[in-house]
Scaffold this active site. Structure first.
Site, PDB file in Angstrom:
ATOM      1  N   GLU A  25      30.875  37.603  42.748  1.00 58.08           N
ATOM      2  CA  GLU A  25      31.071  36.442  41.890  1.00 58.08           C
ATOM      3  C   GLU A  25      31.462  35.283  42.800  1.00 58.08           C
ATOM      4  O   GLU A  25      32.625  35.093  43.154  1.00 58.08           O
ATOM      5  CB  GLU A  25      32.131  36.756  40.831  1.00 58.08           C
ATOM      6  CG  GLU A  25      31.675  37.887  39.908  1.00 58.08           C
ATOM      7  CD  GLU A  25      32.724  38.340  38.902  1.00 58.08           C
ATOM      8  OE1 GLU A  25      33.795  37.694  38.823  1.00 58.08           O
ATOM      9  OE2 GLU A  25      32.476  39.336  38.202  1.00 58.08           O
ATOM     10  N   TYR A 165      43.213  45.595  29.859  1.00 64.76           N
ATOM     11  CA  TYR A 165      43.171  46.294  31.131  1.00 64.76           C
ATOM     12  C   TYR A 165      44.108  45.632  32.128  1.00 64.76           C
ATOM     13  O   TYR A 165      44.549  44.500  31.945  1.00 64.76           O
ATOM     14  CB  TYR A 165      41.741  46.339  31.675  1.00 64.76           C
ATOM     15  CG  TYR A 165      40.989  45.037  31.629  1.00 64.76           C
ATOM     16  CD1 TYR A 165      41.056  44.140  32.680  1.00 64.76           C
ATOM     17  CD2 TYR A 165      40.213  44.698  30.514  1.00 64.76           C
ATOM     18  CE1 TYR A 165      40.369  42.937  32.638  1.00 64.76           C
ATOM     19  CE2 TYR A 165      39.525  43.493  30.462  1.00 64.76           C
ATOM     20  CZ  TYR A 165      39.604  42.624  31.527  1.00 64.76           C
ATOM     21  OH  TYR A 165      38.933  41.429  31.478  1.00 64.76           O
ATOM     22  N   GLU A 179      36.934  32.259  33.792  1.00 63.60           N
ATOM     23  CA  GLU A 179      35.629  32.930  33.742  1.00 63.60           C
ATOM     24  C   GLU A 179      34.563  31.883  33.464  1.00 63.60           C
ATOM     25  O   GLU A 179      34.550  31.276  32.388  1.00 63.60           O
ATOM     26  CB  GLU A 179      35.632  33.984  32.637  1.00 63.60           C
ATOM     27  CG  GLU A 179      34.433  34.880  32.600  1.00 63.60           C
ATOM     28  CD  GLU A 179      34.549  36.071  33.532  1.00 63.60           C
ATOM     29  OE1 GLU A 179      33.576  36.314  34.285  1.00 63.60           O
ATOM     30  OE2 GLU A 179      35.576  36.767  33.496  1.00 63.60           O
TER      31      GLU A 179
END
Length: 318
Positions: A25, A165, A179
């Site tokens: 990324e 998570y 993001e």
């Protein structure tokens, strides 16, 4: 989140900006490497801002991870595991990150971590919140959204008893994920890079204003709260038998209503959404989530009243 009494938080003095938590990324990787060479852009008076490459081995190979997903191993069991040659690289790296920026849940942990990610999904510039009780981060999100307007900046709340998570940013007192997409894995796009850069700039501006004593009034913020993950249709061999329908593809954050097309088989059969209420999909057809048996995430759209925010003053003894 509904009280009108001001929330008082300590000054935020130590901030980290993580790039390369996933090595393919590239926007975060590119920005962090640049800021490691010249960090002037991310420095603010009275603030230490540290750019950090979270998973350098994965970055070197331009892959998501080496042994396991670094963004899933910051749980107590992984952080407390005794290291050996057989311990996955990312678990050892998580322990190292926890030593540098934590310890997780401890008073010496970094005040704030921005964790930079790219997605192949059409999510725009999204801010990811760990929980709904962090009024400092929620006020920051409100500030960033206003600074970016009229450009959209969705807020994604991943608070869930079963689906949350253990992220790399969770070692800090105030974690926030950034993001930005759509961007293919292993690729750089100037527009996506610019959007990520602006988000960090406005976030750091907010921290600086807060540290100088500026108060922030109560506000209302819109967010999308995670509900459940939706997998692709599969056969008895666990092979995918249908793809995301064209009407849903690239429609992150847009309403999916009962009866709307959801998947499409190679035979041309449309599979409809059979839920009983409207949801808002995100991470639609994310490439990295094929291995996680996930076609998209269903979210619920909500509005919340956020109390005013002020810096907590330290009383000096006479």
């Amino acid at each position: 989140m509904t009280s009108c009494q001001a929330v008082q938080e300590a000054a935020v003095r130590r901030v980290a900006v993580f790039g390369g938590t996933h090595g393919n990324e590239l926007s975060g990787v590119f920005l962090v490497k640049y800021w490691q060479e010249d960090g002037t852009e991310i420095q603010r008076p009275g603030l230490e801002a540290r750019p950090f490459l979270a998973n350098p081995r994965a970055v070197e190979k331009c892959c998501r991870y080496i042994d396991c997903d670094l963004n899933r191993v910051f749980d107590a069991a992984s952080l407390g595991k005794e290291g050996s040659e057989e311990t996955p690289y990312e678990v050892r790296r998580a322990q190292e990150i926890n030593r540098i920026f934590g310890p997780k849940g401890g008073p010496e942990a970094y005040d704030l971590i921005f964790d930079l990610h790219n997605t192949t999904a059409n999510m725009g510039g999204t801010l990811i919140l760990e929980n709904s009780r962090d009024d400092f981060i929620i006020q920051m999100c409100h500030y960033i959204k206003a600074a970016l307007a009229p450009e959209s900046c969705p807020v994604f709340l991943i608070e869930h008893p079963d689906l949350k998570y253990a992220t790399s940013r969770s070692v800090s007192k105030h974690p926030v994920g950034v993001e930005v997409g759509p961007q293919p894995q292993g690729v750089l796009r100037a527009d996506i890079l610019d959007r990520m850069r602006k988000i960090i700039k406005h976030g750091l501006d907010f921290v600086h204003l807060f540290n100088t004593g500026k108060g922030f009034p109560p506000c209302t913020i819109e967010a999308y709260k995670i509900m459940e993950k939706v997998d692709y249709p599969r056969n008895k061999n666990n092979e995918i038998t249908a793809v995301v329908h064209p009407n849903l593809q690239d429609k992150d954050w847009q309403p999916l209503r009962p009866g709307d097309p959801m998947f499409l088989t190679l035979e041309g059969k449309t599979i409809l959404y059979e839920g009983d209420h409207t949801v808002y999909p995100t991470f639609v057809n994310e490439a990295a989530y094929y291995e996680k048996n996930q076609a998209f995430i269903k979210t619920h759209h909500q509005r919340s009243l956020i109390p005013p925010l002020a810096m907590r003053r330290i009383k000096l003894s006479s």
